[in-house]
Scaffold this motif. Structure first.
Motif, PDB file in Angstrom:
ATOM      1  N   VAL A  48      -6.480 -12.358  11.444  1.00  0.00           N
ATOM      2  CA  VAL A  48      -6.345 -12.945  10.128  1.00  0.00           C
ATOM      3  C   VAL A  48      -7.952 -13.417   9.787  1.00  0.00           C
ATOM      4  N   THR A  49      -8.624 -13.868  10.943  1.00  0.00           N
ATOM      5  CA  THR A  49      -9.879 -14.466  10.699  1.00  0.00           C
ATOM      6  C   THR A  49     -11.022 -13.030  10.307  1.00  0.00           C
ATOM      7  N   GLU A  50     -10.418 -11.995  11.072  1.00  0.00           N
ATOM      8  CA  GLU A  50     -11.384 -10.780  10.584  1.00  0.00           C
ATOM      9  C   GLU A  50     -10.925 -10.143   9.456  1.00  0.00           C
ATOM     10  N   MET A  51     -10.012 -10.289   9.146  1.00  0.00           N
ATOM     11  CA  MET A  51      -9.438 -10.075   7.610  1.00  0.00           C
ATOM     12  C   MET A  51     -10.421 -10.591   6.492  1.00  0.00           C
ATOM     13  N   LEU A  52     -10.697 -12.157   6.778  1.00  0.00           N
ATOM     14  CA  LEU A  52     -11.231 -12.974   5.744  1.00  0.00           C
ATOM     15  C   LEU A  52     -12.550 -12.796   5.794  1.00  0.00           C
ATOM     16  N   ALA A  53     -13.393 -12.379   7.093  1.00  0.00           N
ATOM     17  CA  ALA A  53     -14.621 -12.317   7.264  1.00  0.00           C
ATOM     18  C   ALA A  53     -15.203 -10.925   6.784  1.00  0.00           C
ATOM     19  N   ALA A  54     -14.161 -10.030   6.833  1.00  0.00           N
ATOM     20  CA  ALA A  54     -14.567  -8.581   5.882  1.00  0.00           C
ATOM     21  C   ALA A  54     -14.266  -8.849   4.481  1.00  0.00           C
ATOM     22  N   GLY A  55     -14.145  -9.860   3.997  1.00  0.00           N
ATOM     23  CA  GLY A  55     -13.942 -10.167   2.469  1.00  0.00           C
ATOM     24  C   GLY A  55     -12.710  -9.866   1.824  1.00  0.00           C
ATOM     25  N   HIS A  56     -11.621  -9.546   2.678  1.00  0.00           N
ATOM     26  CA  HIS A  56     -10.224  -9.523   2.263  1.00  0.00           C
ATOM     27  C   HIS A  56      -9.627 -10.822   2.259  1.00  0.00           C
ATOM     28  N   THR A  57      -9.313 -11.439   1.005  1.00  0.00           N
ATOM     29  CA  THR A  57      -8.777 -12.732   0.992  1.00  0.00           C
ATOM     30  C   THR A  57      -7.142 -12.827   0.581  1.00  0.00           C
ATOM     31  N   THR A  58      -6.470 -11.809   0.492  1.00  0.00           N
ATOM     32  CA  THR A  58      -5.240 -11.889   0.349  1.00  0.00           C
ATOM     33  C   THR A  58      -4.513 -10.921   1.539  1.00  0.00           C
ATOM     34  N   PHE A  59      -3.398 -11.257   1.705  1.00  0.00           N
ATOM     35  CA  PHE A  59      -2.468 -10.350   2.466  1.00  0.00           C
ATOM     36  C   PHE A  59      -1.948  -8.968   1.879  1.00  0.00           C
ATOM     37  N   TYR A  60      -1.696  -9.558   0.240  1.00  0.00           N
ATOM     38  CA  TYR A  60      -1.228  -8.482  -0.450  1.00  0.00           C
ATOM     39  C   TYR A  60      -2.072  -7.988  -1.596  1.00  0.00           C
ATOM     40  N   LYS A  61      -2.056  -6.861  -2.211  1.00  0.00           N
ATOM     41  CA  LYS A  61      -2.779  -7.019  -3.568  1.00  0.00           C
ATOM     42  C   LYS A  61      -2.200  -5.729  -4.205  1.00  0.00           C
ATOM     43  N   VAL A  62      -2.069  -5.787  -5.547  1.00  0.00           N
ATOM     44  CA  VAL A  62      -1.535  -4.444  -6.593  1.00  0.00           C
ATOM     45  C   VAL A  62      -2.796  -3.551  -6.815  1.00  0.00           C
ATOM     46  N   ASN A  63      -2.338  -2.530  -6.517  1.00  0.00           N
ATOM     47  CA  ASN A  63      -3.533  -1.420  -7.027  1.00  0.00           C
ATOM     48  C   ASN A  63      -3.499  -1.010  -8.615  1.00  0.00           C
ATOM     49  N   ALA A  64      -4.224  -0.099  -8.949  1.00  0.00           N
ATOM     50  CA  ALA A  64      -4.484   0.015 -10.311  1.00  0.00           C
ATOM     51  C   ALA A  64      -3.115   0.771 -11.012  1.00  0.00           C
ATOM     52  N   ALA A  65      -2.160   1.453  -9.811  1.00  0.00           N
ATOM     53  CA  ALA A  65      -1.435   2.234 -10.421  1.00  0.00           C
ATOM     54  C   ALA A  65      -0.046   1.359 -10.532  1.00  0.00           C
ATOM     55  N   GLY A  66      -0.284   0.038 -10.001  1.00  0.00           N
ATOM     56  CA  GLY A  66       0.865  -1.141 -10.336  1.00  0.00           C
ATOM     57  C   GLY A  66       1.625  -1.078  -8.996  1.00  0.00           C
ATOM     58  N   SER A  67       0.992  -0.571  -7.748  1.00  0.00           N
ATOM     59  CA  SER A  67       2.016  -0.410  -6.626  1.00  0.00           C
ATOM     60  C   SER A  67       1.184  -1.634  -5.651  1.00  0.00           C
ATOM     61  N   LYS A  68       2.215  -2.366  -4.878  1.00  0.00           N
ATOM     62  CA  LYS A  68       1.740  -3.264  -4.058  1.00  0.00           C
ATOM     63  C   LYS A  68       1.326  -2.619  -2.657  1.00  0.00           C
ATOM     64  N   GLU A  69       0.142  -3.151  -2.137  1.00  0.00           N
ATOM     65  CA  GLU A  69      -0.283  -2.833  -1.021  1.00  0.00           C
ATOM     66  C   GLU A  69      -0.229  -4.028   0.075  1.00  0.00           C
ATOM     67  N   TYR A  70      -0.557  -3.874   1.372  1.00  0.00           N
ATOM     68  CA  TYR A  70      -0.578  -4.949   2.040  1.00  0.00           C
ATOM     69  C   TYR A  70      -1.745  -4.417   3.112  1.00  0.00           C
ATOM     70  N   TYR A  71      -2.277  -5.609   3.810  1.00  0.00           N
ATOM     71  CA  TYR A  71      -3.479  -5.626   4.479  1.00  0.00           C
ATOM     72  C   TYR A  71      -2.820  -5.259   6.030  1.00  0.00           C
ATOM     73  N   ASP A  72      -3.499  -4.194   6.538  1.00  0.00           N
ATOM     74  CA  ASP A  72      -3.018  -3.597   7.736  1.00  0.00           C
ATOM     75  C   ASP A  72      -3.893  -3.922   8.634  1.00  0.00           C
ATOM     76  N   ALA A  73      -3.491  -4.803   9.922  1.00  0.00           N
ATOM     77  CA  ALA A  73      -4.363  -5.332  10.834  1.00  0.00           C
ATOM     78  C   ALA A  73      -5.121  -4.180  11.772  1.00  0.00           C
ATOM     79  N   GLU A  74      -4.357  -2.854  11.933  1.00  0.00           N
ATOM     80  CA  GLU A  74      -4.685  -1.930  12.770  1.00  0.00           C
ATOM     81  C   GLU A  74      -5.833  -1.248  11.932  1.00  0.00           C
ATOM     82  N   THR A  75      -5.952  -0.789  10.932  1.00  0.00           N
ATOM     83  CA  THR A  75      -7.000  -0.158  10.079  1.00  0.00           C
ATOM     84  C   THR A  75      -7.883  -0.721   9.484  1.00  0.00           C
ATOM     85  N   LYS A  76      -7.355  -1.954   9.294  1.00  0.00           N
ATOM     86  CA  LYS A  76      -8.216  -2.875   8.681  1.00  0.00           C
ATOM     87  C   LYS A  76      -8.525  -3.004   7.105  1.00  0.00           C
TER      88      LYS A  76
END
Length: 802
Positions: free
Chosen positions: A432-460
């Motif tokens: 979680v700390t690494e996620m924030l440090a990389a500038g990713h501030t949410t666990f989920y986001k919706v892409n331009a196509a309207g699909s929901k994506e999640y933050y994957d800890a393995e691929t960062k």
């Protein structure tokens, strides 16, 4: 290989086994339900001279369990008749019959030795290549296959249904290292598409995903409430609908499920998780141990955290347990200043910031519980799952949370969540700390196509959520600019491919002026440049009906001209939908009552979730359906007259459906009641309804949809049928089965359905019947007893029989 499931064997007919069998029967699968044969005769069996080898004796346990399931409420079956798909038997005589089954599900007692012994017998008869799974909730899956063949191991995994299987959407799929990946993919897909489940791939860790996190959350609440000195009733107030959890909250839910179940899972986790950083949370507090010793296990023993007692005058009242004295106390009204601040907030996500900023005990409770929960779930990745969305899916589908832990954390803000846990002396997992440090501030986001994506800890990085490609989620479309028009009660959203969607967002999705405006606007826009229209939403309920409060106020003020205009507008909107130049498809789920039912009656096609509870319920508030419901049901009945059944019988059946305010207990039953027609569809997974409705609209458009014309040839029976109905209603009233006011409403309904007091059977138009139902509705609005009934529903939620 292409795999189809035509017949399933369920081994074990207890509460879970019998209900899993019922749910497979619901979707049309043939089921073989087996259990052990009794070892002793009952006195009645001895009197009849039966022996232990008599079929009636050998199948006694399984037959009794199935009958208990069928008789239970809520029913595990869509229709009682679906039970005919279930054949019963016993392990001695019928285990060989699993050779003809495509899938064998073990649901026997939670003991590894018994399960392994049964699997050894199963392997003698099971056809190679068929599925074999266990519904265990706690035993490690990999231990069950010791000594089994390679084919058995390849086709074996855990399939953990949640109880009751018809209603709770979670199905956890737990493979072993030997399970073929194709089998896992098949079960994930089959559970989603055919069983209507949110299928979650879980690792073979103690209690899997939902119970691991859900029971932690419950046990942590017990810890925090003791720390803060909160009562049972206070905690249930704090952990119910205000945070998107069930109304039964923490302790009422525990009573319903059974405290023995909670204690068994907690004890199992306490023993099976020596390295869990929060293992002490699973230790039973003293009051819970004492309740177990006293057999205060909840509803099954008559008392748990709550107990129903007879108060003064013999009136029942609910008392709550004082956890300090273990004595029951009269119920008290709970109030927190923090909760008062959220009363006007309909949306869930914005509430969390208000709750954690509270200055009272409620605020302190939320800061502690959210901080602890967020820390715990962050540390469960990758232990119990590699993907954070699976934890959210599991808690929503298995525990009925409206938002999962990571979704809640996102709503508060990831950094804010970390601050809450740090205040409790906890830290988030490193990812979680690494996620924030990389500038990713949410666990989920919706892409331009309207699909929901999640933050994957393995691929960062953000990855697509697997399995939702075939869903249309309106919230996602809303964030990508697909809303074309909006007012306070409705939105019009572009679903793509030339199909629009009208969505409601009024309270309980009631049908007021804003919603009517949205429906009319949706039809206008679709006719102007699109191919079709869907009416659907992602709310918990499709629609609870018309805005009854507005009807009540206008009737109370005797504003009958305005009321007449309002009803006429609703009728006109329904007819505008029905006779537009583009196909209109209804997509109901949950409650579709009153006006919500009438709306679907006027769609070209209805694509409904299997759990849709549809009905014309106006009679219960002293009215009759007047949004075209009475007209449409009369029209549909008249269309059946040529099928040969006596016309008065058909009309009487429809009349009884409306006059008793029948609500379908499933969409399958809605067909029986006439609310659904041939060509309408049932979708078992409610997440797929809007996508399926869009597909139906496209099918209608592709088939060359032609604008229909209003009916002018509806056969009504006039005085002949009217006399029949009035005689029957009079007899009911004289026998004190119904009140005089019930008689008045029933007579008004009969008058409309018979076309008035015409001297002979006559063909009339839809508008003729619409005028009659509106006139009857208005006249009933002028009755004091009708106003009393409406007031009772609005103020207490309970029907009044006056």
């Amino acid at each position: 290989m292409n795999r189809t499931i035509k017949k399933v064997a369920v081994l074990g007919s207890g509460v879970m086994g019998s209900r899993i069998a019922c749910h497979f029967a619901n979707i049309g699968v043939q089921v073989l339900l087996l259990d052990i044969a009794p070892k002793e005769l009952l006195p009645d069996e001895e009197k009849k001279g039966l022996q232990l080898d008599a079929p009636a004796v050998k199948n006694r346990l399984v037959n009794a369990a199935l009958q208990a399931a069928i008789a239970s409420n809520p029913s595990p079956l869509y229709r009682k008749a679906d039970a005919s798909r279930i054949k019963t038997g016993n392990f001695d005589d019928n285990l060989k019959d699993i050779a003809g089954c495509d899938w064998t599900i073990e649901v026997v007692v939670e003991r590894l030795d018994i399960k392994k012994s049964l699997f050894e017998r199963v392997e003698q008869f099971r056809k190679p290549g068929t599925l074999i799974t266990s519904n265990t909730s706690g035993i490690p899956i990999h231990l069950m296959t010791e000594g089994r063949s390679a084919d058995f191991k390849k086709h074996f995994c855990g399939t953990h249904f949640f109880n009751p299987p018809r209603y709770l959407k979670l199905l956890e799929i737990i493979p072993t290292p030997d399970t073929d990946t194709g089998i896992v993919d098949f079960l994930l897909h089959y559970g989603d598409l055919y069983l209507g489940k949110t299928t979650v791939l879980a690792k073979d860790t103690p209690a899997f995903i939902a119970n691991r996190v859900g029971v932690f959350a419950i046990m942590d609440v017990l810890r925090i409430m003791q720390e803060l000195g909160l009562t049972v009733e206070e905690v249930d107030k704090l952990t119910g609908p205000v945070i998107g959890h069930a109304k039964s909250a923490t302790f009422r839910t525990s009573d319903i499920v059974g405290l023995d179940t909670l204690m068994n899972v907690a004890n199992g986790l306490a023993q099976g998780l020596p390295n869990d950083e929060a293992k002490d949370v699973f230790q039973l507090p003293e009051f819970l141990k004492k309740m177990g010793e006293n057999k205060w296990l909840g509803d099954k023993t008559g008392q748990g955290f709550y107990k129903k007692v007879k108060g003064e005058g013999g009136k029942s009242e609910i008392q709550a347990l004082d956890l300090n004295t273990l004595e029951y106390q009269p119920g008290t009204k709970v109030k927190f200043a923090t909760l008062e601040l959220t009363k006007t907030m309909d949306a869930l996500a914005p509430r969390f910031a208000v709750l954690v900023s509270g200055k009272d005990k409620a605020g302190e409770f939320y800061r502690k519980s959210f901080g602890s929960l967020f820390a715990y779930v962050s540390n469960r990745i990758p232990e119990i799952t590699d993907a954070l969305y699976k934890i959210d899916d599991a808690l929503r589908a298995g525990f009925g949370w409206e938002m999962g832990p990571f979704e809640t954390w996102d709503a508060l803000g990831v950094q804010k969540g970390i601050e809450l846990m740090q205040a409790e002396g906890k830290q988030p997992a490193a990812w979680v700390t690494e996620m924030l440090a990389a500038g990713h501030t949410t666990f989920y986001k919706v892409n331009a196509a309207g699909s929901k994506e999640y933050y994957d800890a393995e691929t960062k990085s953000y990855q697509p959520i697997r399995g939702v490609e075939n869903f249309i989620i309106l919230d996602n479309l809303r964030t990508t600019g697909k809303v074309l028009w909006k007012n306070a009660g409705a939105s019009i959203i572009d679903l793509g491919d030339g199909i629009l969607n009208v969505e409601f967002h009024s309270k309980m999705n009631s049908l007021g002026q804003d919603v009517i405006q949205g429906l009319l606007k949706g039809v206008d826009m679709a006719e102007a440049g699109y191919r079709g229209l869907v009416v659907g939403n992602d709310a918990p309920q499709f629609s609870a009906g018309a805005n009854l409060g507005l009807v009540y106020m206008q009737a109370l003020e005797q504003e009958f001209d305005e009321l007449n205009m309002m009803i006429a507008q609703f009728q006109n909107a329904m007819m505008r939908m029905r006779y537009s130049s583009i196909p209109v498809v209804g997509a109901p789920h949950g409650l579709a009552l009153g006006g919500g039912c009438e709306l679907n009656l006027h769609c070209d096609r209805v694509v409904a979730a299997a759990e849709t509870y549809m009905g014309l319920v106006e009679f219960g508030v002293g009215l009759i359906p007047a949004g075209g419901g009475t007209k449409e049901m009369t029209l549909r009945t008249a269309a059946k007259y040529e099928e040969g059944e006596p016309e008065f019988n058909l009309l009487r059946n429809t009349y009884m459906t409306i006059s008793t305010a029948k609500v379908s207990t499933s969409t399958a039953e809605a067909f029986d009641l006439g609310f659904m027609r041939r060509g309408d569809e049932i979708v078992v997974n409610s997440n797929r309804v809007i996508a399926a409705a869009k597909a139906a609209a496209l099918d209608l458009a592709d088939a060359g949809y032609t604008q229909p014309t209003q009916k002018t040839n509806i056969k009504v029976h006039g005085k002949g049928a009217l006399a029949m109905f009035k005689t029957g209603v009079y007899a009911m009233q004289q026998g004190n089965y119904i009140s005089t006011h019930d008689q008045l409403i029933a007579d008004k309904l009969a008058y409309v359905m018979c076309g008035g007091d015409l001297s002979s059977p006559t063909e009339v138009s839809e508008q003729y019947l619409l005028d009659l139902e509106r006139e009857a509705f208005l006249s009933l609005c002028g009755e004091r007893k009708t106003l009393e009934r409406i007031q009772s529903i609005l103020t207490t939620g309970k029907p009044l029989r006056n």
